[in-house]
Design an enzyme around this catalytic site. Structure first.
Site, PDB file in Angstrom:
ATOM      1  N   LYS A  97      -9.146   1.546  -5.752  1.00  0.00           N
ATOM      2  CA  LYS A  97      -9.843   1.094  -4.549  1.00  0.00           C
ATOM      3  C   LYS A  97     -10.620   2.254  -3.925  1.00  0.00           C
ATOM      4  O   LYS A  97     -10.302   3.418  -4.184  1.00  0.00           O
ATOM      5  CB  LYS A  97      -8.854   0.482  -3.552  1.00  0.00           C
ATOM      6  CG  LYS A  97      -7.787   1.429  -2.994  1.00  0.00           C
ATOM      7  CD  LYS A  97      -6.822   0.660  -2.098  1.00  0.00           C
ATOM      8  CE  LYS A  97      -5.834   1.598  -1.428  1.00  0.00           C
ATOM      9  NZ  LYS A  97      -4.833   0.889  -0.626  1.00  0.00           N
ATOM     10  N   HIS A  98     -11.707   1.972  -3.172  1.00  0.00           N
ATOM     11  CA  HIS A  98     -12.246   0.685  -2.717  1.00  0.00           C
ATOM     12  C   HIS A  98     -13.662   0.557  -3.269  1.00  0.00           C
ATOM     13  O   HIS A  98     -14.546   1.287  -2.817  1.00  0.00           O
ATOM     14  CB  HIS A  98     -12.287   0.626  -1.201  1.00  0.00           C
ATOM     15  CG  HIS A  98     -10.998   0.937  -0.510  1.00  0.00           C
ATOM     16  ND1 HIS A  98     -10.547   2.235  -0.320  1.00  0.00           N
ATOM     17  CD2 HIS A  98     -10.056   0.128   0.040  1.00  0.00           C
ATOM     18  CE1 HIS A  98      -9.397   2.197   0.337  1.00  0.00           C
ATOM     19  NE2 HIS A  98      -9.068   0.939   0.561  1.00  0.00           N
ATOM     20  N   HIS A 140     -12.209  -1.562   9.173  1.00  0.00           N
ATOM     21  CA  HIS A 140     -11.270  -2.392   9.934  1.00  0.00           C
ATOM     22  C   HIS A 140     -11.910  -2.855  11.241  1.00  0.00           C
ATOM     23  O   HIS A 140     -11.512  -3.872  11.806  1.00  0.00           O
ATOM     24  CB  HIS A 140      -9.989  -1.616  10.255  1.00  0.00           C
ATOM     25  CG  HIS A 140      -9.135  -1.308   9.060  1.00  0.00           C
ATOM     26  ND1 HIS A 140      -9.373  -0.219   8.254  1.00  0.00           N
ATOM     27  CD2 HIS A 140      -8.072  -1.958   8.535  1.00  0.00           C
ATOM     28  CE1 HIS A 140      -8.468  -0.199   7.285  1.00  0.00           C
ATOM     29  NE2 HIS A 140      -7.670  -1.247   7.425  1.00  0.00           N
ATOM     30  N   ASP A 198       0.871  -1.185   0.000  1.00  0.00           N
ATOM     31  CA  ASP A 198       0.000   0.000   0.000  1.00  0.00           C
ATOM     32  C   ASP A 198       0.904   1.230   0.000  1.00  0.00           C
ATOM     33  O   ASP A 198       1.354   1.677   1.058  1.00  0.00           O
ATOM     34  CB  ASP A 198      -0.889   0.014   1.247  1.00  0.00           C
ATOM     35  CG  ASP A 198      -1.934  -1.078   1.243  1.00  0.00           C
ATOM     36  OD1 ASP A 198      -2.938  -0.931   0.542  1.00  0.00           O
ATOM     37  OD2 ASP A 198      -1.736  -2.092   1.946  1.00  0.00           O
ATOM     38  N   ARG A 232      -6.877  10.492   2.286  1.00  0.00           N
ATOM     39  CA  ARG A 232      -6.427   9.467   1.335  1.00  0.00           C
ATOM     40  C   ARG A 232      -7.131   9.637  -0.012  1.00  0.00           C
ATOM     41  O   ARG A 232      -6.670   9.133  -1.025  1.00  0.00           O
ATOM     42  CB  ARG A 232      -6.706   8.070   1.891  1.00  0.00           C
ATOM     43  CG  ARG A 232      -5.926   7.732   3.155  1.00  0.00           C
ATOM     44  CD  ARG A 232      -6.454   6.460   3.797  1.00  0.00           C
ATOM     45  NE  ARG A 232      -6.248   5.291   2.950  1.00  0.00           N
ATOM     46  CZ  ARG A 232      -6.792   4.099   3.186  1.00  0.00           C
ATOM     47  NH1 ARG A 232      -7.589   3.930   4.246  1.00  0.00           N
ATOM     48  NH2 ARG A 232      -6.550   3.085   2.380  1.00  0.00           N
ATOM     49  N   ARG A 238       3.867   2.319   2.965  1.00  0.00           N
ATOM     50  CA  ARG A 238       4.593   1.268   3.681  1.00  0.00           C
ATOM     51  C   ARG A 238       6.105   1.438   3.576  1.00  0.00           C
ATOM     52  O   ARG A 238       6.839   1.097   4.491  1.00  0.00           O
ATOM     53  CB  ARG A 238       4.216  -0.114   3.131  1.00  0.00           C
ATOM     54  CG  ARG A 238       2.731  -0.415   3.123  1.00  0.00           C
ATOM     55  CD  ARG A 238       2.095  -0.328   4.481  1.00  0.00           C
ATOM     56  NE  ARG A 238       0.688  -0.690   4.425  1.00  0.00           N
ATOM     57  CZ  ARG A 238      -0.233  -0.260   5.256  1.00  0.00           C
ATOM     58  NH1 ARG A 238       0.093   0.580   6.231  1.00  0.00           N
ATOM     59  NH2 ARG A 238      -1.488  -0.650   5.144  1.00  0.00           N
ATOM     60  N   ASP A 244     -10.285  -6.586  -0.371  1.00  0.00           N
ATOM     61  CA  ASP A 244      -9.549  -5.963   0.721  1.00  0.00           C
ATOM     62  C   ASP A 244      -9.238  -7.087   1.712  1.00  0.00           C
ATOM     63  O   ASP A 244      -9.763  -8.203   1.617  1.00  0.00           O
ATOM     64  CB  ASP A 244     -10.384  -4.855   1.367  1.00  0.00           C
ATOM     65  CG  ASP A 244      -9.515  -3.793   2.057  1.00  0.00           C
ATOM     66  OD1 ASP A 244      -8.325  -4.059   2.300  1.00  0.00           O
ATOM     67  OD2 ASP A 244     -10.035  -2.702   2.340  1.00  0.00           O
TER      68      ASP A 244
END
Length: 535
Positions: free
Chosen positions: A199-200, A212, A100, A169, A108, A282
């Protein structure tokens, strides 16, 4: 020697992409190809060997907590080692290696890599070409270290300013802007020979719950969805190689099933929108999908049955006691066996599996390219990319002045900087800790300061000429709002740096000066410093 070896390895892997490769694959090998998992360690290990050569997974996803991901040479060695394991399999199929790397708050690969402001900052520049250039730069750096798939760009339309998971984001709350910047990002990744992932789907921009942690619900008609959430996907699907699902309940598309597990929703993506690439789930360890499934195994079977082609099993599962637990190699083997069993028992059709595997093989054949030259200094964190990041950061700033005249000549003032501790590292790397003639700094723990920390911050600011406060999503925290408000009530010349969601700006109208960066990255922090010093 190193470069020649890598090219030979890639050619050897590609030589196995014969027309009869698929026909030669066993059921177990095909199931392995639809799994993307994480491995623990900053170098290849017995666990990696077990997953790549035992389970024969089709992909690996990188995380900081699992793989270190610094310096760049470590990442490249890890990628090379993993691909060497895959090359020794009977099929010789290369791995999809993903990360990501959205830019901004989700990146990351950081230490030793170019750090770019995120999508909302890019949109604030008003220049979509910068999105293309940033995507190209990130794609080049990823490919240089052996990552061939980026789980980006985000094309969710952030129409809810209190969205707990997307926010900055996203390129913003306007569907056409999101589509325009998303198109340019796709162009950049394509030029860098990087597999990009929209995404998403069908759109995570108007939720009040983080998937999450739970299952969000989007209460909109299909017509409303097509004007906003679905618009970027419809506009860009034919140019994308992969699209990631969202763990959402969208009753207008399917009143019963989470989008990742919804055949109706994924059929809409295939048949109405016309997307024929790889549908990526995901992560199936997220609570949003597990609220509808008894186990990760069940989620994997249902997602594959619904139409997902590549199943992400990476990341950490948030348990009932709020502890993060990652799947082990034992868990991956169990999930693999569960899918095989479901097919053998007729619960899941092998035809559906075959469709998924053929798409994955086609993606690997068309889009996994050889690694570039070994000299990472020519590709990673170059002067050109650092200058690009600085340009984006400075161009994205938005300044709100109420009594800007009270803020001047900071180099001659005693300045007190108040910020959450998670910004300590980035502030230390910027010039902010030396912004005044003298600079006092107070960091409070977490994002929810205690009463004692609020009092300590006020005491620290008592003798300052200017108070500078970093606001990081204060809208989520009453105590963070209280801290900033109490400092502003001291009636000292005040600056509020809104480093993440712009909603914070509306909370502090009494501030003399507010600067929005839409990004807490180092380039953005330095750009705010530079703007203040010019006053």
């Amino acid at each position: 020697m190193g470069r020649n070896f890598f090219i030979l390895f890639c050619l050897a892997a590609f030589s196995c992409f014969g027309t009869d490769l698929f026909d030669e694959m066993s059921l177990e090998e095909k199931v392995g190809q639809v799994l993307m998992v994480h491995v623990l360690g900053d170098e290849t290990s017995e666990e990696a060997k077990r997953l790549v050569q035992g389970v024969k997974v089709g992909g690996i996803i990188y995380y900081n907590w699992a793989n270190g991901l610094t310096p760049p040479l470590q990442v490249k060695k890890l990628s090379t080692g993993l691909q060497e394991l895959a090359r020794k399999n009977r099929s010789g199929l290369p791995l999809l290696i993903a990360a990501d790397q959205e830019g901004g708050i989700v990146a990351r690969l950081q230490e030793g890599f170019s750090i770019f402001p995120g999508n909302r900052a890019l949109a604030a520049t008003g220049d979509a070409d910068l999105a293309e250039k940033a995507a190209f730069a990130m794609g080049e750096e990823l490919r240089a270290v052996g990552v061939n798939m980026n789980l980006a760009p985000v094309v969710d339309v952030n129409c809810n300013p209190r969205n707990p998971v997307i926010g900055v984001r996203s390129f913003g709350g306007d569907a056409e802007t999101v589509a325009a910047f998303g198109k340019k990002a796709l162009d950049g990744y394509k030029q860098a020979q990087m597999i990009a992932t929209l995404k998403h789907f069908p759109g995570h921009g108007d939720v009040g719950v983080d998937s999450h942690e739970d299952l969000p619900v989007v209460y909109k008609s299909q017509k409303e969805l097509e004007k906003v959430e679905l618009f970027p996907f419809a506009a860009l699907a034919l140019e994308a190689e992969a699209i990631m699902t969202a763990h959402l309940l969208v009753p207008a598309l399917d009143p019963q099933h989470c989008s990742t597990l919804s055949q109706k929703t994924l059929n809409y993506l295939r048949e109405t929108i016309g997307f024929q690439g790889v549908i990526v789930s995901d992560s199936l360890v997220m609570k949003g999908v597990l609220t509808k499934c008894s186990s990760v195994d069940e989620a994997a079977i249902k997602a594959l049955e619904a139409g997902c082609d590549l199943l992400i099993l990476g990341g950490r599962l948030l348990t009932e006691d709020l502890q993060n637990v990652e799947l082990t190699a034992d868990d991956i083997e169990r999930v693999h066996s569960s899918i095989v069993k479901a097919i053998k028992e007729g619960r899941l059709s092998e035809e559906r599996l075959d469709q998924a595997v053929k798409r994955i093989l086609a993606l690997k054949k068309s889009s996994i390219k050889e690694a570039p030259f070994e000299d990472l200094s020519k590709t990673v964190r170059t002067k050109k990319y650092l200058a690009l990041a600085e340009k984006i950061a400075s161009s994205s700033l938005e300044v709100i002045e109420k009594y800007g005249g009270r803020i001047s000549q900071l180099r001659e003032k005693k300045v007190c900087v108040i910020a959450p501790s998670l910004l300590q590292d980035v502030l230390s790397k910027s010039s902010f800790l030396d912004i005044g003639k003298s600079t006092d700094v107070y960091f409070f723990k977490g994002l929810n300061p205690s009463d004692a920390e609020i009092e300590a911050a006020k005491k620290e600011a008592e003798f300052a000429d200017v108070v500078l406060i970093c606001s990081y999503n204060a809208w989520k925290s009453p105590s963070a709002i209280e801290l900033t408000t109490s400092l502003l009530e001291m009636d000292k010349p005040s600056i509020v740096l809104v480093v993440r969601d712009p909603l914070d700006s509306s909370l502090f109208p009494q501030a003399d000066l507010i600067i929005q960066s839409f990004s807490p990255t180092l380039p953005s922090m330095q750009a705010m410093y530079d703007r203040l010093i010019k006053k």
